[in-house]
Design a protein around this motif. Structure first.
Motif, PDB file in Angstrom:
ATOM      1  N   ARG A  91      22.254  46.407  25.900  1.00 20.51           N
ATOM      2  CA  ARG A  91      22.345  44.979  26.208  1.00 20.51           C
ATOM      3  C   ARG A  91      23.042  44.246  25.071  1.00 20.51           C
ATOM      4  NH1 ARG A  91      19.740  42.968  30.500  1.00 20.51           N
ATOM      5  NH2 ARG A  91      18.349  44.379  31.630  1.00 20.51           N
ATOM      6  N   ALA A  92      23.874  43.275  25.434  1.00 19.74           N
ATOM      7  CA  ALA A  92      24.599  42.506  24.431  1.00 19.74           C
ATOM      8  C   ALA A  92      23.628  41.634  23.640  1.00 19.74           C
ATOM      9  CB  ALA A  92      25.660  41.643  25.100  1.00 19.74           C
ATOM     10  N   ARG A  93      23.818  41.579  22.326  1.00 20.10           N
ATOM     11  CA  ARG A  93      22.938  40.762  21.491  1.00 20.10           C
ATOM     12  C   ARG A  93      23.118  39.267  21.775  1.00 20.10           C
ATOM     13  NH1 ARG A  93      20.543  42.046  16.613  1.00 20.10           N
ATOM     14  NH2 ARG A  93      21.914  43.865  16.334  1.00 20.10           N
ATOM     15  N   CYS A  94      24.349  38.857  22.091  1.00 20.88           N
ATOM     16  CA  CYS A  94      24.642  37.433  22.226  1.00 20.88           C
ATOM     17  C   CYS A  94      24.024  36.813  23.476  1.00 20.88           C
ATOM     18  CB  CYS A  94      26.154  37.203  22.225  1.00 20.88           C
ATOM     19  SG  CYS A  94      27.043  38.209  23.445  1.00 20.88           S
ATOM     20  N   CYS A  95      24.040  37.533  24.598  1.00 17.99           N
ATOM     21  CA  CYS A  95      23.582  36.924  25.848  1.00 17.99           C
ATOM     22  C   CYS A  95      22.597  37.800  26.622  1.00 17.99           C
ATOM     23  CB  CYS A  95      24.781  36.594  26.741  1.00 17.99           C
ATOM     24  SG  CYS A  95      25.744  38.042  27.240  1.00 17.99           S
ATOM     25  N   GLY A  96      22.356  39.005  26.152  1.00 17.56           N
ATOM     26  CA  GLY A  96      21.407  39.881  26.821  1.00 17.56           C
ATOM     27  C   GLY A  96      21.934  40.591  28.046  1.00 17.56           C
TER      28      GLY A  96
END
Length: 303
Positions: A74-79
Motif C-alpha cells: 500500500r502506498a504510504r501517501c494515500c493508502g
C-alpha cells in the motif's frame, strides 16, 4: 584487476553474488517503469516515480522488493494498494541476474543480464497490450549481434584467436536472427493461409529474431517450439480453470477478438505469444544450451 577479482571471490564467494542480486533488483525496479510508461509513450526518465494519486514516492519507499513488503503493498501517501507484480518483477530480475552470474563466466553472464533486461519488459508489455515494442525486438537483435562480436563466449567460442572467434560468434548471431525470424514468418504465413486470418503478429517475428541473435539458430528453434509447448500447457490449464469455475484464471493470458475487444479464452481470439517465446529462449540460454547443441550437432555439421 583479474587477480584482485579472483582473490575477493575466493575469500568472499557470496560477495559478488549478493552484489549481482541487488543490482538485478534495482534494474527490475527500472524495468517496472519501462513496462508501465513505454506503451503510453511517456518518458522513462522523468518525472520520478510517483503514486497514482500524483504524490512523488520517496526513495525510502522505493527500495526494490523491501518497500512492497514493508508497506504491505500500500502506498504510504494515500493508502492505495499497488500490485504485487512490481515486487515480482524486481525479484524475478534479481533471481535471473543471479542465475546468469552463477551459471556462466563473467563476460557471458553480463550478456545474459542484457538478454534478461530485454526479455522481461517485452514479456510484460505483450501480456498487457498484446504488442512488443521495436526497441526490444529490432533493438534487441542489434544488441545481440554487437555483443556476439564483442563476446565470442556468448555463442560458446573460446579459442586462442579472438578475431576468428569474434567472427564466428557474430555469424552465429546473424544466422540465429535471420533463421529465427524467417521460420516464424513462414509459420505465420502458412497458418494465415490455412485459417484465412492473421495467426501471428509481426512483432513475434521480429522478437524471435532478437532471441536468435543471443542464442543462435538452435536457440531460436527451441524457443519457437518450446514456446509452443509452454503456451499449450498454459492455455490448457487456463481453459480447464475457466470451465470448472466459470471465470478466467488470474494468471491466464490476455485475450482479444480480432477487432481488439477483450474476450474470454477460446478459439478465434488473439493471445500474446511473446511471453512464450521469451520463456523458451530463456530456458535455452540458462539450462538447455548444451543439450540442444548436441541434438543439432549432426545438422550443424552439414551446414
Amino acid at each position: 584487476m583479474t587477480h584482485a577479482f579472483t582473490e575477493i571471490n575466493a575469500a568472499f564467494p557470496w560477495f559478488f553474488a549478493a552484489v549481482v542480486f541487488v543490482f538485478g533488483a534495482c534494474i527490475g525496479s527500472f524495468l517496472n517503469v519501462v513496462i508501465y510508461r513505454l506503451p503510453k509513450h511517456e518518458s522513462i526518465v522523468s518525472p520520478g516515480s510517483h503514486c497514482a494519486c500524483g504524490a512523488p514516492i520517496a526513495w525510502y519507499d522505493n527500495i526494490p522488493i523491501l518497500s512492497w513488503l514493508i508497506l504491505r503493498g500500500r502506498a504510504r501517501c494515500c493508502g492505495r494498494p499497488y500490485a504485487f507484480r512490481y515486487a515480482f518483477v524486481e525479484l524475478l530480475t534479481a533471481a535471473l541476474f543471479l542465475a546468469c552470474w552463477v551459471l556462466f563466466p563473467p563476460a557471458k553472464a553480463l550478456c545474459g543480464m542484457v538478454f534478461v533486461g530485454l526479455l522481461l519488459p517485452a514479456t510484460f508489455i505483450d501480456l498487457d497490450h498484446l504488442e512488443i515494442p521495436d526497441v526490444f525486438s529490432l533493438g534487441g537483435g542489434v544488441i545481440g549481434v554487437v555483443l556476439s562480436f564483442a563476446v565470442p563466449a556468448l555463442h560458446g567460442h573460446h579459442g586462442d584467436f579472438f578475431l576468428l572467434d569474434s567472427f564466428r560468434s557474430g555469424v552465429d548471431a546473424l544466422v540465429g536472427l535471420l533463421a529465427g525470424s524467417g521460420l516464424v514468418l513462414w509459420i505465420a504465413l502458412l497458418a494465415e493461409a490455412a485459417l484465412k486470418k492473421e495467426a501471428m503478429g509481426f512483432g513475434d517475428v521480429k522478437f524471435i529474431g532478437a532471441i536468435g541473435a543471443f542464442t543462435g539458430w538452435q536457440g531460436a528453434v527451441f524457443a519457437i517450439f518450446g514456446g509452443a509447448v509452454i503456451g499449450t500447457v498454459w492455455l490448457a490449464l487456463a481453459l480447464i480453470w475457466q470451465k470448472l469455475t466459470g471465470r478466467a484464471a488470474t494468471v491466464a493470458p490476455r485475450a482479444e477478438t480480432p477487432e481488439g475487444e477483450p474476450a474470454a479464452l477460446g478459439l478465434g481470439v488473439h493471445i500474446p505469444f511473446g511471453p512464450m517465446l521469451a520463456l523458451g529462449g530463456l530456458a535455452h540460454f540458462l539450462f538447455f544450451h548444451d543439450w540442444v547443441a548436441a541434438y543439432f550437432a549432426p545438422l550443424r555439421g552439414l551446414l
